[in-house]
Write a protein that holds these residues in place. Structure first.
Motif, PDB file in Angstrom:
ATOM      1  N   LYS A 119       0.836  -1.204   0.000  1.00 32.84           N
ATOM      2  CA  LYS A 119       0.000   0.000   0.000  1.00 32.84           C
ATOM      3  C   LYS A 119       0.872   1.256   0.000  1.00 32.84           C
ATOM      4  CE  LYS A 119      -3.948   2.132   2.401  1.00 32.84           C
ATOM      5  NZ  LYS A 119      -3.679   3.401   1.802  1.00 32.84           N
ATOM      6  N   MET A 120       1.965   1.227   0.754  1.00 34.51           N
ATOM      7  CA  MET A 120       2.879   2.377   0.789  1.00 34.51           C
ATOM      8  C   MET A 120       3.500   2.605  -0.588  1.00 34.51           C
ATOM      9  SD  MET A 120       4.761   1.933   4.484  1.00 34.51           S
ATOM     10  CE  MET A 120       5.595   3.533   4.434  1.00 34.51           C
ATOM     11  N   VAL A 121       3.783   1.535  -1.303  1.00 28.73           N
ATOM     12  CA  VAL A 121       4.306   1.671  -2.676  1.00 28.73           C
ATOM     13  C   VAL A 121       3.257   2.337  -3.546  1.00 28.73           C
ATOM     14  CG1 VAL A 121       4.985   0.395  -4.755  1.00 28.73           C
ATOM     15  CG2 VAL A 121       5.915  -0.273  -2.524  1.00 28.73           C
ATOM     16  N   LYS A 122       2.037   1.835  -3.457  1.00 30.73           N
ATOM     17  CA  LYS A 122       0.935   2.387  -4.260  1.00 30.73           C
ATOM     18  C   LYS A 122       0.720   3.866  -3.950  1.00 30.73           C
ATOM     19  CE  LYS A 122      -3.903   1.640  -5.389  1.00 30.73           C
ATOM     20  NZ  LYS A 122      -5.135   0.959  -5.047  1.00 30.73           N
ATOM     21  N   ASP A 123       0.833   4.220  -2.663  1.00 31.91           N
ATOM     22  CA  ASP A 123       0.636   5.612  -2.237  1.00 31.91           C
ATOM     23  C   ASP A 123       1.888   6.467  -2.417  1.00 31.91           C
ATOM     24  OD1 ASP A 123      -1.901   4.825  -1.521  1.00 31.91           O
ATOM     25  OD2 ASP A 123      -1.438   4.666   0.627  1.00 31.91           O
ATOM     26  N   LYS A 124       2.944   5.848  -2.947  1.00 27.58           N
ATOM     27  CA  LYS A 124       4.240   6.525  -3.174  1.00 27.58           C
ATOM     28  C   LYS A 124       4.889   7.025  -1.882  1.00 27.58           C
ATOM     29  CE  LYS A 124       3.251   7.630  -7.972  1.00 27.58           C
ATOM     30  NZ  LYS A 124       3.414   6.322  -8.421  1.00 27.58           N
ATOM     31  N   ALA A 125       4.579   6.349  -0.760  1.00 26.08           N
ATOM     32  CA  ALA A 125       5.214   6.663   0.522  1.00 26.08           C
ATOM     33  C   ALA A 125       6.608   6.054   0.590  1.00 26.08           C
ATOM     34  CB  ALA A 125       4.356   6.155   1.675  1.00 26.08           C
ATOM     35  N   VAL A 126       6.848   5.026  -0.232  1.00 30.84           N
ATOM     36  CA  VAL A 126       8.181   4.460  -0.427  1.00 30.84           C
ATOM     37  C   VAL A 126       8.412   4.390  -1.932  1.00 30.84           C
ATOM     38  CG1 VAL A 126       8.273   3.145   1.730  1.00 30.84           C
ATOM     39  CG2 VAL A 126       7.332   2.074  -0.320  1.00 30.84           C
ATOM     40  N   THR A 127       9.684   4.434  -2.319  1.00 27.35           N
ATOM     41  CA  THR A 127      10.026   4.431  -3.747  1.00 27.35           C
ATOM     42  C   THR A 127      10.989   3.292  -4.057  1.00 27.35           C
ATOM     43  OG1 THR A 127      12.005   5.811  -3.533  1.00 27.35           O
ATOM     44  CG2 THR A 127       9.868   6.962  -3.702  1.00 27.35           C
ATOM     45  N   GLU A 128      11.343   3.199  -5.319  1.00 31.73           N
ATOM     46  CA  GLU A 128      12.323   2.202  -5.755  1.00 31.73           C
ATOM     47  C   GLU A 128      13.662   2.402  -5.065  1.00 31.73           C
ATOM     48  OE1 GLU A 128      12.305   2.910  -9.960  1.00 31.73           O
ATOM     49  OE2 GLU A 128      10.713   1.430 -10.292  1.00 31.73           O
ATOM     50  N   ASN A 129      13.926   3.622  -4.611  1.00 26.13           N
ATOM     51  CA  ASN A 129      15.202   3.933  -3.956  1.00 26.13           C
ATOM     52  C   ASN A 129      15.172   3.759  -2.450  1.00 26.13           C
ATOM     53  OD1 ASN A 129      16.492   4.633  -6.403  1.00 26.13           O
ATOM     54  ND2 ASN A 129      15.461   6.613  -6.364  1.00 26.13           N
ATOM     55  N   THR A 130      14.019   3.427  -1.896  1.00 23.60           N
ATOM     56  CA  THR A 130      13.922   3.180  -0.456  1.00 23.60           C
ATOM     57  C   THR A 130      14.838   2.005  -0.103  1.00 23.60           C
ATOM     58  OG1 THR A 130      11.647   3.994  -0.361  1.00 23.60           O
ATOM     59  CG2 THR A 130      12.358   2.517   1.416  1.00 23.60           C
TER      60      THR A 130
END
Length: 160
Positions: A119-130
């Motif tokens: 869900k955090m990925v979907k909401d862009k709260a985390v990114t590919e660079n996290t």
């Protein structure tokens, strides 16, 4: 047979246990004492295992075994899992659930169920660079090279 972690060969087998919460410094000190005692006596078929550990971020317990000296066997691996289960009961924590993700948010270490991470990925709260902790690694070489990596460079990349 407890040895210095840094003396173990890169091919040494590794297990990483992540906690669902941060241990206090006092808890981590107690865990270290118990872990040292366990590893000093850890054996497979009567032969001591050349093993070591690291405790990281007050959240991770890392155990390694030099498989060239003596391979960990089913019974010895079971005894290590029993040790970890004892820690779970003593400290009322979860160390064995692989369906959780631990990652960095700035200097903070976050721990979320996989569904919440998605869900955090979907909401862009985390990114590919996290930076994520890839606890599926198998040996010290992978641990040194691929444990703390950008999500895009780990199994977490499937969520982006």
């Amino acid at each position: 047979m407890l040895v210095d972690f840094n003396t173990l060969p890169e091919e040494s087998r590794i297990w990483i246990y992540q906690c669902n919460r941060k241990f206090s410094d006092a808890e981590f000190s107690e865990i270290e004492i118990g872990l040292k005692s366990f590893l000093e006596n850890w054996a497979a078929h009567g032969t001591g295992l050349s093993s070591s550990y690291q405790l990281r971020y007050n959240r991770f317990i890392i155990i390694a075994v030099d498989q060239e000296v003596q391979a960990a066997t089913g019974c010895s691996i079971d005894s290590s899992v029993e040790f970890i289960q004892g820690l779970e009961k003593k400290y009322n924590v979860d160390l064995l659930d692989k369906m959780n993700v631990t990652f960095k948010l700035g200097e903070h270490i976050a721990h979320k169920p996989l569904i919440d991470f998605k869900k955090m990925v979907k909401d862009k709260a985390v990114t590919e660079n996290t930076v994520v902790f890839n606890n599926l690694i198998n040996n010290i070489q992978e641990y040194n090279e691929s444990w703390e990596v950008a999500a895009i460079d780990s199994w977490h990349s499937r969520f982006f």
